[in-house]
Design an enzyme around this catalytic site. Structure first.
Site, mmCIF file in Angstrom:
data_model
loop_
_atom_site.group_PDB
_atom_site.id
_atom_site.type_symbol
_atom_site.label_atom_id
_atom_site.label_comp_id
_atom_site.label_asym_id
_atom_site.label_seq_id
_atom_site.Cartn_x
_atom_site.Cartn_y
_atom_site.Cartn_z
ATOM 1 N N TYR A 1 -33.459 60.632 -49.219
ATOM 2 C CA TYR A 1 -32.358 60.676 -50.200
ATOM 3 C C TYR A 1 -32.880 60.990 -51.605
ATOM 4 O O TYR A 1 -32.319 61.816 -52.329
ATOM 5 C CB TYR A 1 -31.638 59.331 -50.160
ATOM 6 C CG TYR A 1 -30.395 59.193 -51.008
ATOM 7 C CD1 TYR A 1 -29.228 59.898 -50.726
ATOM 8 C CD2 TYR A 1 -30.372 58.305 -52.084
ATOM 9 C CE1 TYR A 1 -28.072 59.729 -51.496
ATOM 10 C CE2 TYR A 1 -29.228 58.125 -52.858
ATOM 11 C CZ TYR A 1 -28.085 58.846 -52.556
ATOM 12 O OH TYR A 1 -26.947 58.670 -53.320
ATOM 13 N N THR B 1 -18.278 51.253 -53.442
ATOM 14 C CA THR B 1 -17.524 52.190 -52.583
ATOM 15 C C THR B 1 -17.872 51.876 -51.123
ATOM 16 O O THR B 1 -18.752 51.057 -50.841
ATOM 17 C CB THR B 1 -17.923 53.658 -52.861
ATOM 18 O OG1 THR B 1 -19.290 53.835 -52.465
ATOM 19 C CG2 THR B 1 -17.750 54.041 -54.318
HETATM 20 P P1 NAI Z 1 -18.316 57.858 -50.133
HETATM 21 O O1 NAI Z 1 -19.074 57.938 -48.844
HETATM 22 O O2 NAI Z 1 -17.414 56.707 -50.357
HETATM 23 O O3 NAI Z 1 -17.476 59.213 -50.337
HETATM 24 C C1 NAI Z 1 -18.082 60.450 -50.097
HETATM 25 C C2 NAI Z 1 -17.025 61.455 -49.707
HETATM 26 O O4 NAI Z 1 -17.697 62.692 -49.436
HETATM 27 C C3 NAI Z 1 -16.274 61.061 -48.438
HETATM 28 O O5 NAI Z 1 -14.871 61.167 -48.630
HETATM 29 C C4 NAI Z 1 -16.781 62.047 -47.403
HETATM 30 O O6 NAI Z 1 -15.827 62.371 -46.390
HETATM 31 C C5 NAI Z 1 -17.140 63.247 -48.275
HETATM 32 N N1 NAI Z 1 -18.093 64.137 -47.626
HETATM 33 C C6 NAI Z 1 -19.247 63.798 -47.029
HETATM 34 N N2 NAI Z 1 -19.817 64.878 -46.477
HETATM 35 C C7 NAI Z 1 -19.012 65.928 -46.748
HETATM 36 C C8 NAI Z 1 -19.041 67.300 -46.437
HETATM 37 N N3 NAI Z 1 -20.048 67.831 -45.701
HETATM 38 N N4 NAI Z 1 -18.048 68.103 -46.867
HETATM 39 C C9 NAI Z 1 -17.015 67.588 -47.592
HETATM 40 N N5 NAI Z 1 -16.923 66.281 -47.905
HETATM 41 C C10 NAI Z 1 -17.904 65.460 -47.481
HETATM 42 O O7 NAI Z 1 -19.424 57.976 -51.278
HETATM 43 P P2 NAI Z 1 -19.404 57.520 -52.825
HETATM 44 O O8 NAI Z 1 -20.037 56.196 -52.921
HETATM 45 O O9 NAI Z 1 -18.071 57.745 -53.399
HETATM 46 O O10 NAI Z 1 -20.457 58.566 -53.411
HETATM 47 C C11 NAI Z 1 -20.084 59.761 -54.055
HETATM 48 C C12 NAI Z 1 -21.356 60.415 -54.596
HETATM 49 O O11 NAI Z 1 -22.021 59.502 -55.466
HETATM 50 C C13 NAI Z 1 -22.374 60.804 -53.520
HETATM 51 O O12 NAI Z 1 -22.979 62.014 -53.872
HETATM 52 C C14 NAI Z 1 -23.388 59.677 -53.584
HETATM 53 O O13 NAI Z 1 -24.653 60.078 -53.149
HETATM 54 C C15 NAI Z 1 -23.371 59.370 -55.069
HETATM 55 N N6 NAI Z 1 -23.845 58.037 -55.403
HETATM 56 C C16 NAI Z 1 -23.170 56.906 -54.978
HETATM 57 C C17 NAI Z 1 -23.633 55.641 -55.311
HETATM 58 C C18 NAI Z 1 -22.941 54.386 -54.887
HETATM 59 O O14 NAI Z 1 -23.496 53.282 -55.109
HETATM 60 N N7 NAI Z 1 -21.751 54.424 -54.304
HETATM 61 C C19 NAI Z 1 -24.843 55.478 -56.114
HETATM 62 C C20 NAI Z 1 -25.465 56.709 -56.512
HETATM 63 C C21 NAI Z 1 -24.972 57.939 -56.163
#
Ligand code: NAI
Length: 251
Positions: free
Chosen positions: A152, A187
């Protein structure tokens, strides 16, 4: 205070979590928003919750043909986009010795390559407009990481590098490109992470935040809408930490 009136902004991974909050905040600031995700049911639900400012397209952002179709469909509904938020991402929990090359490509496809594919699809309209703002959702793992999450950190570090590189290429044409690096944000993705760890890890993580709490999707969304807006007109190639100060601690 942030004004995105008249802008069309595309947000990937917008069905839930941080992406949904960003789409909602951008619409609240006056933008028309295009939501992209693979999760059709939640995507439709989130778009309906946001209301008439939102359009949606089911799209796996690792496939360039699906991106081309989705961006064209959203362009029909919203007009040319001058905002793009590359938010979709996934965690990785691989073992470097047993991970297959297909698994490696899956992680990098979502967490890194998709940001370039999306930018490539949207940039022609930004260059025609003579302005645009791209925000890549990276992670504090781009600078600090922890065991058990291979690779990651490599993908998210790459995304920050892509941010700088793209900013240099597009800045002369009026396009700004920035990264936002969230810390622990409440989340489903974070729940998935904590579910793999011993129960005390959640409290230990919370205690390490200078501000004494984990972040909310809204905490990230407000910084992203700022970066999308003209209020950030002199900000490009930057990586904004939104982590309650957790990355300032040595231990
Ligand atoms: P989440 O898993 O709740 O939401 C991610 C969304 O992306 C989901 O709706 C999923 O269906 C969609 N997704 C995944 N693969 C996909 C694809 N191939 N095509 C289209 N959509 C796709 O994740 P969250 O927590 O909202 O994270 C959002 C971003 O923030 C990510 O890039 C994550 O790496 C980053 N992030 C999150 C952190 C956290 O603590 N929640 C911390 C640091 C970074």
């Amino acid at each position: 205070m942030i004004d995105l009136t008249g802008r069309a902004v595309l947000v990937t991974g917008a069905a839930r979590g941080i992406g949904a909050a960003i789409a909602e905040a951008a619409a609240h600031a006056g933008a028309r928003v295009g939501l992209l995700d693979i999760d059709a049911d939640r995507l439709r639900h989130t778009a309906h919750r946001i209301g008439p400012a939102a359009a949606w397209a089911v799209c796996d952002i690792t496939h360039e043909d699906q991106i081309a179709d989705a961006v064209a469909a959203l362009r029909e509904e919203l007009g040319p986009a001058t905002g793009l938020v590359n938010n979709a991402g996934r965690n990785a929990y691989a073992d470097p010795l047993t991970m297959t090359t297909d698994q490696w490509d899956e992680v990098f496809g979502v967490d890194l390559k998709s940001a370039w594919l999306m930018a490539r699809a949207v940039l022609p309209d930004m260059l025609t407009a003579g302005h645009g703002s791209i925000v890549n959702i990276a992670s504090m793992h781009a600078t600090l990481t922890c065991p058990g999450m291979f690779p990651y950190a490599a993908a998210k570090s790459g995304l920050v590098g892509l941010t700088r590189s793209l900013a240099l290429e597009t800045g002369p044409h009026g396009v700004r490109v920035n990264a936002v690096s969230p810390g622990y944000i409440e989340t489903d993705l974070l729940t998935e992470y904590f579910d793999r760890e011993p129960p005390q890890v959640r409290q230990a993580a919370t205690d390490k935040h200078i501000l004494g709490r984990l972040g909310s999707p809204h905490d990230v969304a407000t910084v992203v809408t700022f970066l999308l807006s003209d209020a950030a007109a002199f900000v490009t190639a930057a990586d904004w930490a939104v982590d309650g100060g957790v990355s300032a601690r040595f231990t």
